[in-house]
Design an enzyme around this catalytic site. Structure first.
Site, PDB file in Angstrom:
ATOM      1  CG  ASP A 186      -2.069   0.980   1.070  1.00  0.00           C
ATOM      2  OD1 ASP A 186      -2.180   1.607   0.003  1.00  0.00           O
ATOM      3  OD2 ASP A 186      -2.838   1.139   2.025  1.00  0.00           O
ATOM      4  CG  ASN A 222     -13.436  -4.106   5.286  1.00  0.00           C
ATOM      5  OD1 ASN A 222     -13.703  -3.072   4.702  1.00  0.00           O
ATOM      6  ND2 ASN A 222     -12.186  -4.433   5.635  1.00  0.00           N
ATOM      7  NE  ARG A 269     -15.509  -3.088   0.861  1.00  0.00           N
ATOM      8  CZ  ARG A 269     -14.340  -2.437   0.981  1.00  0.00           C
ATOM      9  NH1 ARG A 269     -13.511  -2.729   1.951  1.00  0.00           N
ATOM     10  NH2 ARG A 269     -14.010  -1.493   0.116  1.00  0.00           N
ATOM     11  CG  HIS A 317     -13.535   0.442   4.262  1.00  0.00           C
ATOM     12  ND1 HIS A 317     -12.710  -0.655   4.345  1.00  0.00           N
ATOM     13  CD2 HIS A 317     -12.724   1.516   4.019  1.00  0.00           C
ATOM     14  CE1 HIS A 317     -11.465  -0.271   4.144  1.00  0.00           C
ATOM     15  NE2 HIS A 317     -11.441   1.033   3.966  1.00  0.00           N
TER      16      HIS A 317
END
Length: 522
Positions: free
Chosen positions: A116, A179, A264, A266
């Site tokens: 990331d 999540n 979803r 998050h």
């Protein structure tokens, strides 16, 4: 220590069919053999070191939609867009593109492991039970350690070190995101009103503890202990970004599923936990609160200043701070949690063994936080770390403002069994285990058998060389004049998941497996 009452199996009901959750963990990374480490390159090299062969780019970025906001609009720009632009401008000299730098891998256990930008990130496969989630999360520690071992072989020494935490103590925070699959029929505003007070106070159960204070891009200030590592970096109540102006409740609308039926949730406010018990309560209690929201049985609570409350609660490990709510009362963080717990106990008792386990442990933990916190050592990270640091401070006769403590704080999260302070406690049997080493080893090899994460991992195990592209909800295989695509955007029924796995386990090729899956009801 182990917990014998932790459920090993879960009776499949309509609720458990729709229940799905996972954890994304960004790891801190350092090297001790160079004066300045390039975190972009080092994270990339670490991820690629996990491979036995050469890296092949297969992740399908076209399937991502981070600009969609659950409040009903699309944002024009995110911090990650600026990051990609800066990469193009400042890192043009590099011999790889932005997406090549990310080095996305999908592993045989269905997890995603990638860079990331400046942190290696491990995202578990989707899980239906806390038992599977804990094993998959701990598998990430072993996977990233294996990558570090291979990287260190190349470097000629044990130079790379990895930390499952949320701060570098220099004003930078990296996340641990939980999540959840949520029905689209639940209005987003109901999620906001039901979740914000819970999430603000959840840190008393799930915080990982921190010495001193800091804020984004600002100086670290040594000082008193606080409950949460992430609290210093929370800046707004709602927002779609994850790297700038970080929110209590992230509004990204990227379901990785059938958009008409699911969303979803998050969540980026949580800390990375070392204690398995804390992880189980963090996710288990949040799932119960989502059940309450769906049943319209949530407590009537609204915080006047939720962002300020996050920090106020975190900076009071004595749990005496109070915050103001909508009816004019002031209330402490544990009492907020008690209101949610009591609502869940009244409404959700008896649903299944796992829910009952969470309810029992949630209630007992809230009691012990105010009556006998010492019994939570080895269960909750912030309590365990505080105990360790206070023991050290007494022996060395130092105070909370001693810079030495920040380095010990960091080493609590070192995932190397030879170096990490938490790992040392685990080796001595002083923390509560809800997994076994055999469970974790199995989770390194395979994904959960009752979720699409297991199917994704099986595709990697059997047909890796034929995968053309892959995303959370689909796998596209090369072959002939057109690719063959396994669509998993609505694959959530455990029986259908196991049927799909059986087909892919026995088929000689992806094309034949997909054909059999499509025509299974003919």
């Amino acid at each position: 220590m182990s917990w014998q009452g932790f459920p090993r199996t879960l009776r499949i009901s309509h609720r458990t069919m729709m229940r799905l959750f996972g954890i994304e963990t960004e790891y801190g990374i350092t090297r001790d053999d160079v004066p300045e480490m390039d975190p972009v390159v080092e994270s990339m090299e670490l991820v690629r070191s996990y491979l036995a062969g050469t890296f092949k780019r297969r992740w399908d970025y076209a399937g991502e939609a981070p600009h969609e906001d659950a409040r009903g609009f699309r944002v024009s720009a995110l911090q990650q867009d600026r990051e990609e632009h800066e990469f193009a401008q400042l890192d043009a000299h590099r011999a790889f593109s932005f997406h090549e730098m990310k080095s996305d891998l999908v592993l045989p256990n269905g997890a995603r492991f990638y860079n990331d930008h400046t942190h290696p990130e491990y995202s578990t496969a989707e899980c239906r039970t806390l038992r599977d989630l804990l094993a998959q999360d701990r598998a990430g520690e072993r996977i990233i350690l294996r990558a570090a071992s291979r990287r260190n072989d190349t470097l000629g020494g044990p130079h790379v070190r990895l930390y499952k935490n949320n701060t570098d103590f220099h004003g930078h925070s990296y996340g641990c995101h939980d999540n959840y699959l949520v029905p689209r029929a639940v209005p987003f505003q109901a999620l906001v009103s039901g979740l914000v007070p819970f999430l603000v106070s959840r840190q008393v159960v799930a915080g990982s503890g921190k010495v001193g204070t800091e804020a984004q891009e600002s100086r670290y200030v040594p000082g008193p202990y606080q409950i949460s590592q992430r609290a210093d970096f929370v800046e707004t109540e709602l927002g779609v970004d994850t790297m700038h102006n970080r929110p209590i409740l992230n509004t990204r609308d990227e379901p990785h599923a059938d958009r008409q039926r699911y969303r979803r949730l998050h969540l980026i406010i949580g800390d990375a936990n070392m204690c398995e018990y804390a992880t189980a309560l963090k996710v288990g209690t949040t799932q119960l609160v989502l059940d309450l929201i769906e049943r319209k049985a949530i407590p009537d609570l609204k915080l006047e200043q939720p962002v300020a409350a996050v920090k106020q609660i975190s900076r009071d490990p004595d749990l005496k701070a109070v915050v103001r709510i909508n009816d004019g009362r002031t209330i402490g963080a544990v009492d907020i949690q008690v209101e949610y717990y009591e609502a869940a106990r009244r409404t959700l008792s008896g649903l299944d063994a796992e829910s009952d386990w969470v309810l029992k442990e949630w209630g007992e933990t809230l009691r012990l936080l105010t009556q006998n916190r010492g019994q939570l050592i080895g269960k909750l990270d912030w309590v365990t770390k505080q105990w360790l640091l206070e023991t050290f401070m007494r022996e060395e006769r130092i105070g909370w403002d001693d810079p030495w403590l920040a380095s010990l704080d960091l080493e609590y999260h070192n995932v190397d069994p030879e170096l990490g302070l938490y790992m040392g406690l685990e080796a001595e049997g002083k923390v509560w285990r809800l997994t076994t080493d055999d469970m974790i080893d199995e989770a390194v090899r395979t994904g959960p058998g009752d979720t699409r994460g297991g199917v994704r991992g099986l595709c990697v195990q059997r047909f890796a060389e034929q995968i053309q592209s892959i995303q959370w909800e689909q796998v596209r295989f090369a072959g002939g004049f057109r690719p063959h695509t396994l669509d998993m955007s609505d694959l959530f029924d455990p029986q259908e998941v196991m049927q799909c796995s059986g087909i892919f386990m026995g088929a000689p090729s992806p094309a034949e497996a997909i054909a059999a899956w499509i025509h299974r009801k003919d």
